[in-house]
Every structure is written in C-alpha cells, then in structure tokens.
Design a protein around this motif. Structure first.
Motif, mmCIF file in Angstrom:
data_model
loop_
_atom_site.group_PDB
_atom_site.id
_atom_site.type_symbol
_atom_site.label_atom_id
_atom_site.label_comp_id
_atom_site.label_asym_id
_atom_site.label_seq_id
_atom_site.Cartn_x
_atom_site.Cartn_y
_atom_site.Cartn_z
ATOM 1 N N LYS A 3 -6.561 2.820 -3.539
ATOM 2 C CA LYS A 3 -6.854 1.527 -2.887
ATOM 3 C C LYS A 3 -5.870 0.430 -3.278
ATOM 4 N N ALA A 4 -5.289 0.537 -4.476
ATOM 5 C CA ALA A 4 -4.339 -0.496 -4.913
ATOM 6 C C ALA A 4 -2.992 -0.371 -4.207
ATOM 7 N N LEU A 5 -2.790 0.726 -3.466
ATOM 8 C CA LEU A 5 -1.493 0.936 -2.809
ATOM 9 C C LEU A 5 -1.477 0.486 -1.352
ATOM 10 N N TYR A 6 -2.656 0.204 -0.788
ATOM 11 C CA TYR A 6 -2.727 -0.047 0.657
ATOM 12 C C TYR A 6 -1.812 -1.177 1.127
ATOM 13 N N ILE A 24 8.599 11.734 -17.124
ATOM 14 C CA ILE A 24 7.206 11.328 -16.876
ATOM 15 C C ILE A 24 6.730 12.078 -15.639
ATOM 16 N N VAL A 25 5.613 12.789 -15.785
ATOM 17 C CA VAL A 25 5.005 13.482 -14.650
ATOM 18 C C VAL A 25 3.763 12.690 -14.258
ATOM 19 N N THR A 26 3.699 12.249 -13.028
ATOM 20 C CA THR A 26 2.624 11.331 -12.633
ATOM 21 C C THR A 26 2.359 11.467 -11.142
ATOM 22 N N TYR A 27 1.386 10.716 -10.635
ATOM 23 C CA TYR A 27 1.084 10.742 -9.191
ATOM 24 C C TYR A 27 0.249 9.520 -8.820
ATOM 25 N N SER A 28 0.132 9.302 -7.520
ATOM 26 C CA SER A 28 -0.679 8.209 -6.961
ATOM 27 C C SER A 28 -0.227 6.844 -7.526
ATOM 28 N N ALA A 29 -1.167 5.959 -7.807
ATOM 29 C CA ALA A 29 -0.789 4.593 -8.195
ATOM 30 C C ALA A 29 0.009 4.543 -9.490
ATOM 31 N N MET A 30 -0.112 5.578 -10.312
ATOM 32 C CA MET A 30 0.584 5.554 -11.598
ATOM 33 C C MET A 30 2.087 5.798 -11.475
ATOM 34 N N VAL A 31 2.527 6.189 -10.283
ATOM 35 C CA VAL A 31 3.971 6.345 -10.079
ATOM 36 C C VAL A 31 4.656 4.987 -10.233
ATOM 37 N N GLY A 34 -9.124 -1.007 -10.465
ATOM 38 C CA GLY A 34 -8.206 -2.140 -10.560
ATOM 39 C C GLY A 34 -8.605 -3.319 -9.704
ATOM 40 N N LEU A 35 -9.582 -3.123 -8.803
ATOM 41 C CA LEU A 35 -9.930 -4.194 -7.878
ATOM 42 C C LEU A 35 -11.368 -4.670 -8.045
#
Lengths: 335, 330
Positions: free
Chosen positions: B174-177, B205-212, B122-123
């Motif tokens: 990295k997109a969450l920092y 929806i079951v998800t994790y990390s940036a996709m939350v 994403g970056l």
C-alpha cells in the motif's frame, strides 16, 4: 416417464451400488488405504439429477462423491484405478477416493473439504453466464455443509447475480456421527433458501421419480434466468461414514427402517408394478452390471503404480496462455 | 519517458488485459463504482461494463471460490481482496482449492486465476489491515506469489500473471501506490525472476516489495558516507523462486543481508538464507543477517509503527555488522 428412461435410471443406481459394494471389498483388504465414503442408499439423487445434464453442464461434488462421478459419466476402470492409486486413474493416482475430477464429463471434482465445492459451483455458473451459454451447474453437498459459511456466502452470491446453479443438499441425516437434529435447529434445510430470496424445495431423495421431476423443474428455472434453486434431498446414509465406522451413534432398528426405503428397492417395485418387469428381469440386469463393475475393478488392479519420477509433476502448468496484449486508450477526460 | 504511479500502472495493466482477452473479468468488494479500496480498478466499469466488472458482497470465501470455479472452466478472473489480512476468511479456497487442484487432479485442471491484494504497514491501518503474509502463501505448494516493488515492475508482472495458467496471489504494498517511476505506455511483460536494482561488489541485499526502496536508500547512504558498494537484488516472485541471480550476486560479494517487512520468525528470509548458504557456502565470509519486523502484530501509534518497520538505519547497521564479520573472516 417411459420405461426405457426409468430403466436407464435404475441401471445407473445399480451401477453406483455395485461400485460401492466393490469399494467396500477393496477397503477390507486395505487396497484403498485410507477412508472410503460410500454413497449406498443415496443413489437416486445422483442418478436422477445428473440424468438432466450434458458434459457441458458442471457438477461439484463431495468426499462422498463416487455416485456423482459415475452418474456424470465417469469410466469405472479409471475410477477404481484412482481409488487404488494407479497411474491410469483419473488423477494419475495423486487424488484418491475423495478427489476424482473429470473435466471431459463436466465433473469439477470431488472435494475433501465439507462445503469447499459450493463457491466453485457459483464461479462455474458465473462463467456460463458471462459466456451467455444455456448450461448450468449442480453443486452436491450434505446437511453438514449447510452449516459452513461457504454455503451461505455461495447461495447469497448466486442469488444476487441470478446464476444458473442448482444447490443439491443431500440430507442423509448424519455429519459423521452427529445427527442433523443436533447440528441444525430447523426441520428442513430447504427453508434457508428464503434467506437468500431463492426457491427452496424439499424432495424425497429416495424416490427416483420425484428426484428426476423436481430436478427437471429446477433446471428449467435456472437456465431461464430465474436464479438458483436449493433442492433438499431427504435421504439416509445406509452405510457408515466410511467403511469400518463402528456406528455407535445409531441403532440397527433405525438403519433397518431405512433399508425398507432403499431407493433401488423402491424403483424395482415401481418397475414391477407399473412397467411389467419381472423379478428375473431385474436380477439379470443387476447380475450383468455387477459383472461389468467387477471386471473394471480387476482391470484396474492390474494397472501399474505411478512413476516415482512423477512425484513433483503436475503442480503448475508451465505454458502461458496465448494472448496478444493490446493497448487501451481511455477516452479524453478520464483516468 | 512519462512517470506514473504504481496505482496507475496496475490500472493500465488491467485495462490492457480487459481489452485483449474477453475471458478476463474482475470482482471484489467495492471495485466497480467506487474503484476499489485499492483504488486501482477505476474506469474499468465505464469502459468494460458491469458484467465483467463486479461489485461483490463482503464474502471473501465466495469471491475467491467463485474465481477458482470460473477459472476451472476457462475464464481468467482477476479477483480482488481489499487487504491481504482478509485471506483469513477466504483461506480454504486458497489453501485447499486453488493451490491443490491441479496436482490433486493429476494435472488435468488449469486455473488462470489472479488474486490481487494489498499488504503492508506504515499508514496507520492497525494490526488487521497492515500485515505481510507472503511467507504463509509461499509455503503452500501450488500458488504463485508475486510482489512488485515499483510501477514499472507492477505493470509487467501483472500482465505476466494474468497470462499465467496457474493461480497467482499478486501482492501490492500500500505504501507504493503513489510512488512514480518511468513506465512505457505500450504493453510488456516481466518474467518471474529477480532483478538487480543496484550493482555493488561489497555486499548483497536480498529484498522485495516496499523494502526494495528502503534498501536502495541505505545503499545510497553507505556509498556516500563509507564508500561501500551494496548490490540490491529484488526477488519479485517468491514462487516460482529463481535463486540463480541471487546466488550469482552472493558469490560475487561473499556476504548477504535479507530485508523484508514481515516479522522475522518464520518469514521468507529464512527460506532465502537456507538456499543461499546451501549454494554459496564456500563463498560466504560472514553469517547472513536478517532485517525484519519484530515478532508482534503491527502497532497503531505512529512512533511504534515507525519503530516496527525496517528502515534505512536498521539496514545500514546490519550491513556494517555483516561487513565487519566479513573482514574478520577474510
């Protein structure tokens, strides 16, 4: 060296040899299942190096690790039990010949990956340095591992931080079937120490007195903070890569020439010439040790196999460390 | 309550850990003076000194391997890999050493090691600095895999991981920092269990990390525009994987969509679907769908990269499809 010290080293070498002889017998009957890599011909190295170590000094070992484990103080019955896949083995039968570890004697484990243990030794040495202890670590590996990236990364890291670790390269001339001359374009692996700004020493690995003395000097260096040392032990793998190896890559003449340099034979010659032991004295020692080794093997054979219920056990420690978290307040103007 | 970013939360957790246990130390590339390529280890050098905060050579195998060795003798290293993509150059030490040792040595060795690293696209970092490789790690028995989705979870999960006696790969997207949320100043821990980030009765929806966050955005949109109530469950830890909260949610909503940033083929979504259908088969009213990246490396050009990533639109579409199937099977 006084007579008792040399006799201790001799007994250790014989114990390793007899252990390996029995391993071959067990392998013949398929009791050890997969490959067993014996240390025959290299016993002076483990015996002479580990004689300087306490249980608070650590080793990392290799697929050819029985000798290191024994010299570090392993119990023979528990070793045989592991080789036979028994519940009472060092790893409860979950490791096998290539994976014997015993933290109580400072053995961080034999390792089935060539070069895999070298970075671990650096980490253990770092831990010792962080704790301001006077202990040290020995990493055993072969000529083959000296061409793995892990060797180079580990030597460099240990050097920049002056870590208390001795890198013991057992150059037994073969990586399975490939002669060291075909894998390595230098005469002495020890000169690779220069690239990392550390001391490198070539040692006759089949001479127990030289191994003992050169290791003593290296121990003095590493514990006094002068940084790691690379010892290249010149030796020879008298047996094949493992039991059952057809050894089509070397001649009988070559093997026979090295048999004359057998480290146990050379130690016996010294004991007879310089310490007045008779052939009969030595035979008695060998016979007694052989009896002890066979007894350990027999006892191990009687042990039960692991419980099937334990198949998935031991993967994780379910307990967490007992740490009480304390806030940290940064000084003003920071963060 | 104050709001801080995930970067600040990770930094705070590290300071708490260093202040509480002298066995904790850290090493990695550029982490000491420079504060890390992840910019999470700033101030540690000043506050705790060069012995415990170490810049290393660019030697990922030695960094992880030395962490393994130090942890075997009782230290609690937190080592840093600048990018998860660098597990390639350190993988033997993760796969064959860290993951194997406790079991292989009969439970006689503990390994309180945390490997902190960043993942994600994403970056504009390109194919070798943007991957989501958690499924590879979660496939290997013997290592924990933890992926926080916000600052609050990151602080609590990281302290939990540092107190864990097993090797943990702690993966920060990295997109969450820079994303802020409310985080208490005092120390706290969060256990390795999924968290319901939004409740709803129509679909899980079951998800994790940036996709939350992407999933929460989609859920908000679906609520506003269609009156659909989506429940969003954040897995948080892929190993240990606690399926109970996920199963409970799917039994309530009778359908599920999995969202992850990693490419679809062989992704962790496959494991989640296998377990969900096994435990909720009688409740399920629709096939479980996946929203994931296509099976290609992460591209560079901004339009390609944005198209590569799962987003609100793709998630919304999958939810609508799943709900249509659910309706047809009702």
């Amino acid at each position: 060296m006084n007579k008792e010290k040399l006799l201790d080293l001799y007994r250790m070498m014989v114990q390793i040899r007899e252990f390996e002889n029995e391993c071959i017998e067990l392998a013949k009957s398929n009791a050890t299942r997969a490959a067993v890599h014996t240390y025959i011909g290299e016993e002076a190295i483990a015996a002479g190096v580990c004689a300087h170590m306490s249980n608070q000094d650590y080793i990392t070992s290799t697929h050819r690790g029985h000798g290191h484990c024994i010299a570090k103080g392993a119990d023979l019955e528990k070793m045989f039990a592991e080789l036979l896949g028994r519940e009472g083995g060092y790893c409860k039968g979950k490791g096998g010949s290539m994976h014997i570890a015993d933290l109580a004697t400072g053995n961080l484990g034999a390792n089935g990956i060539v070069g895999g243990g070298i970075p671990l030794a650096v980490g253990a040495a770092l831990g010792i340095q962080l704790d301001n202890k006077k202990n040290f670590v020995v990493s055993f590996f072969g000529d083959g591992a000296a061409n793995e990236g892990s060797f180079h990364e580990a030597l460099n890291m240990a050097s920049i931080w002056s870590l208390p670790v001795i890198f013991v390269c057992e150059n037994n001339e073969y990586g399975i079937s490939t002669h060291v001359s075909k894998s390595t374009n230098i005469q002495n692996i020890a000169i690779r120490a220069m690239s990392y700004g550390i001391k490198g020493v070539v040692v006759d690995g089949n001479n127990i007195l030289e191994v003992y003395e050169e290791t003593r000097k290296a121990v003095d260096d590493v514990v006094s903070g002068q940084g790691p040392v690379l010892l290249e032990m010149k030796t020879y793998r008298m047996s094949g890569h493992y039991f059952g190896d057809n050894q089509n890559y070397r001649t009988k003449d070559e093997v026979n020439q090295w048999k004359e340099k057998d480290p146990i034979l050379r130690c016996e010659q010294i004991l007879q010439k310089e310490y007045d032991l008779t052939e009969e004295d030595l035979l008695t020692i060998r016979k007694n040790i052989r009896t002890e080794v066979l007894a350990a093997s027999e006892k191990a054979k009687l042990q039960p196999e692991p419980m099937i219920e334990d198949l998935t056990g031991d993967l994780f420690d379910q307990k967490f460390a007992d740490i009480e978290w304390k806030s940290f307040v940064k000084a003003q103007g920071k963060g | 309550m104050r709001k801080i970013s995930m970067r600040e939360a990770v930094n705070e957790a590290l300071h708490i850990a260093f202040n509480s246990d002298s066995n904790v130390f850290t090493m990695g590339e550029d982490i000491a003076v420079y504060g890390g390529q992840l910019r999470c280890s700033y101030d540690l050098l000043d506050n705790f000194g060069p012995e415990r905060v170490r810049d290393t050579p660019i030697s990922e195998m030695a960094i992880v391997g030395a962490g393994v060795g130090a942890s075997m003798i009782g230290k609690r290293p937190v080592v840093e890999l600048s990018y998860i993509d660098f597990i390639g150059t350190s993988f033997d030490q993760i796969l064959n050493q860290a993951a194997k040792m406790r079991y292989m040595y009969g439970g006689h060795v503990n390994m309180p090691l945390v490997i902190r690293t960043q993942c994600g696209a994403g970056l504009g970092n390109g194919a070798q600095h943007s991957q989501s490789l958690e499924a590879i790690l979660a496939h290997i028995p013997g290592i924990r895999v933890v992926m926080p989705s916000n600052a609050y979870d990151a602080k609590g999960l990281l302290l939990h991981a540092i107190r864990d006696n097993n090797p943990v790969v702690f993966i920060e997207h990295k997109a969450l920092y820079k994303v802020k949320c409310e985080v208490p100043e005092e120390p706290y821990e969060i256990e390795y269990t999924p968290d319901v980030k939004r409740t709803g009765k129509d679909l899980t929806i079951v998800t994790y990390s940036a996709m939350v966050n992407r999933s929460l955005e989609a859920a908000e949109l679906l609520q506003k525009e269609h009156g659909i109530e989506v429940e969003v469950v954040d897995v948080r830890a892929l190993e240990p994987l606690d399926m109970e909260p996920i199963i409970r949610s799917v039994k309530k909503t009778n359908c599920a969509v999995i969202v992850h940033e990693a490419c679809e083929k062989g992704g962790f979504g496959g494991e989640l679907i296998a377990q969900i259908q096994q435990h909720t088969f009688k409740s399920l009213k629709a096939p479980i769908l996946r929203v994931a990246a296509p099976n290609v490396p992460v591209p560079f050009a901004v339009n390609l990269e944005m198209s590569y990533l799962p987003d609100k639109t793709k998630i919304t579409k999958a939810v609508m499809t799943c709900l249509e199937n659910k309706k047809a099977n009702a």
